[in-house]
Design a protein around this motif. Structure first.
Motif, short mmCIF file in Angstrom:
data_model
loop_
_atom_site.label_atom_id
_atom_site.label_comp_id
_atom_site.label_asym_id
_atom_site.label_seq_id
_atom_site.Cartn_x
_atom_site.Cartn_y
_atom_site.Cartn_z
N MET A 1 0.85 -1.19 0.00
CA MET A 1 0.00 0.00 0.00
C MET A 1 0.89 1.25 0.00
N ARG A 2 0.68 2.11 -0.99
CA ARG A 2 1.44 3.36 -1.06
C ARG A 2 0.63 4.46 -0.36
N ILE A 3 1.26 5.13 0.60
CA ILE A 3 0.58 6.14 1.40
C ILE A 3 1.27 7.48 1.22
N LEU A 4 0.57 8.47 0.71
CA LEU A 4 1.10 9.82 0.55
C LEU A 4 0.75 10.64 1.78
N LYS B 1 0.06 8.15 -7.64
CA LYS B 1 -1.00 7.11 -7.59
C LYS B 1 -1.04 6.39 -6.24
N PRO B 2 -1.20 7.11 -5.15
CA PRO B 2 -1.25 6.47 -3.83
C PRO B 2 -2.56 5.72 -3.61
N HIS B 3 -2.52 4.75 -2.71
CA HIS B 3 -3.73 4.07 -2.29
C HIS B 3 -4.43 4.83 -1.16
N VAL B 4 -3.62 5.58 -0.41
CA VAL B 4 -4.12 6.39 0.70
C VAL B 4 -3.41 7.74 0.68
N ILE B 5 -4.16 8.81 0.89
CA ILE B 5 -3.60 10.15 1.03
C ILE B 5 -3.95 10.65 2.42
#
Length: 289
Positions: free
Chosen positions: A1-4, A50-54
């Motif tokens: 999961m990519r989180i910004l 393209k994060p999954h969570v911001i």
């Protein structure tokens, strides 16, 4: 999961970099990388990463200065979060945003619930309320977390200011007729991580109050800071006098009562922050170490 995470060096943003790291790949940015005063630039960063969570932990928080800089405060607190939320909608990402007790007028006599009517009385409050509305209108999966009286071991905040002034002065004079719930930034970050874990892959559209339990005045908070700080050798134990709001005029109007009820956070997500006194002791102990 990519989180910004925006506002990576702020009180909450700095803590989020640690609490969110166990959930995935955290990409933390500051204003040089994502300019919240520029909605189009901020949206382009979201499209690129393209994060999954911001998690939007950046904001314009200079309450008094906002009275003369409302267009800038509006861009940072409302227009850009709205633009980022629209991008989150396109990506199917979760958008987490922090709001404030300042969306209320401060005339209540019991803790505000999320469903109570908003009525901001300052430029800062107006921009934060508009930000909430634009995020809801975006249609993105979102969590709007209203918090208040945030402090921590970094940055500019009431806790560090009181500790500094206690070393510089013989006594302090602090407003005693404004009531709220001091909330440690680390606890906000830990609760946020728990909420992301519970909601990142589910449809969600929630506005939640996220503050410590209990309430006090700025004077009560300052008195506890000085007393506990003195016990830990962080400052001398000097007298703290209570004054009225009228004795300390500011450009922006402050809510007289801004206690937020966090009952929904507990009942819906089984998350509860400790009493503000307990949290303060933990924070000061951490600062000492």
């Amino acid at each position: 999961m990519r989180i910004l995470v925006t506002g990576k060096d702020g009180q909450v943003g700095w803590e989020l970099r640690r609490t969110l790291a166990v959930l995935g790949d955290v990409v933390a940015v500051d204003r040089t990388q994502l300019d919240l005063s520029n909605p189009e630039q901020a949206a382009s960063v979201v499209r690129e990463l393209k994060p999954h969570v911001i998690v939007n932990a950046a904001a314009y928080t200079a309450v008094d200065k906002a009275e003369s800089e409302e267009p800038l405060a509006r861009a940072i607190n409302a227009l850009t979060p709205g633009a980022m939320a629209l991008e989150a909608k396109k990506l199917g990402a979760l958008f987490v945003h922090y709001s404030t007790d300042y969306v209320f007028d401060g005339q209540a006599t019991q803790p505000y619930r999320e469903s109570d009517p908003v009525a901001p009385v300052s430029a800062y409050g107006r921009t934060k309320e508009e930000g909430e509305r634009l995020i809801r209108e975006s249609g993105a999966n979102h969590l709007i977390l209203r918090t208040a009286w945030v402090y921590g071991v970094r940055g500019k905040n009431f806790l560090l200011t009181m500790l500094r002034l206690a070393k510089e002065r013989d006594r302090l004079r602090v407003v005693g007729d404004q009531i709220g719930s001091p909330t440690w930034s680390r606890l906000i970050a830990e609760a946020t991580a728990a909420l992301v874990l519970k909601t990142a892959e589910k449809p969600v559209a929630e506005t939640l109050n996220l503050t410590s339990q209990g309430q006090t005045s700025w004077h009560g908070f300052a008195s506890a800071i000085v007393a506990t700080g003195a016990e830990l050798g962080l400052c001398p134990n000097i007298p703290v006098d209570a004054i009225g709001t009228a004795d300390y005029p500011t450009p922006a109007h402050r809510p007289a009562y801004s206690v937020l009820s966090a009952e929904n956070l507990k009942s819906t997500f089984d998350i509860a922050l400790p009493d503000w006194k307990t949290a303060l002791e933990l924070c000061l102990d951490d600062l000492k170490r």
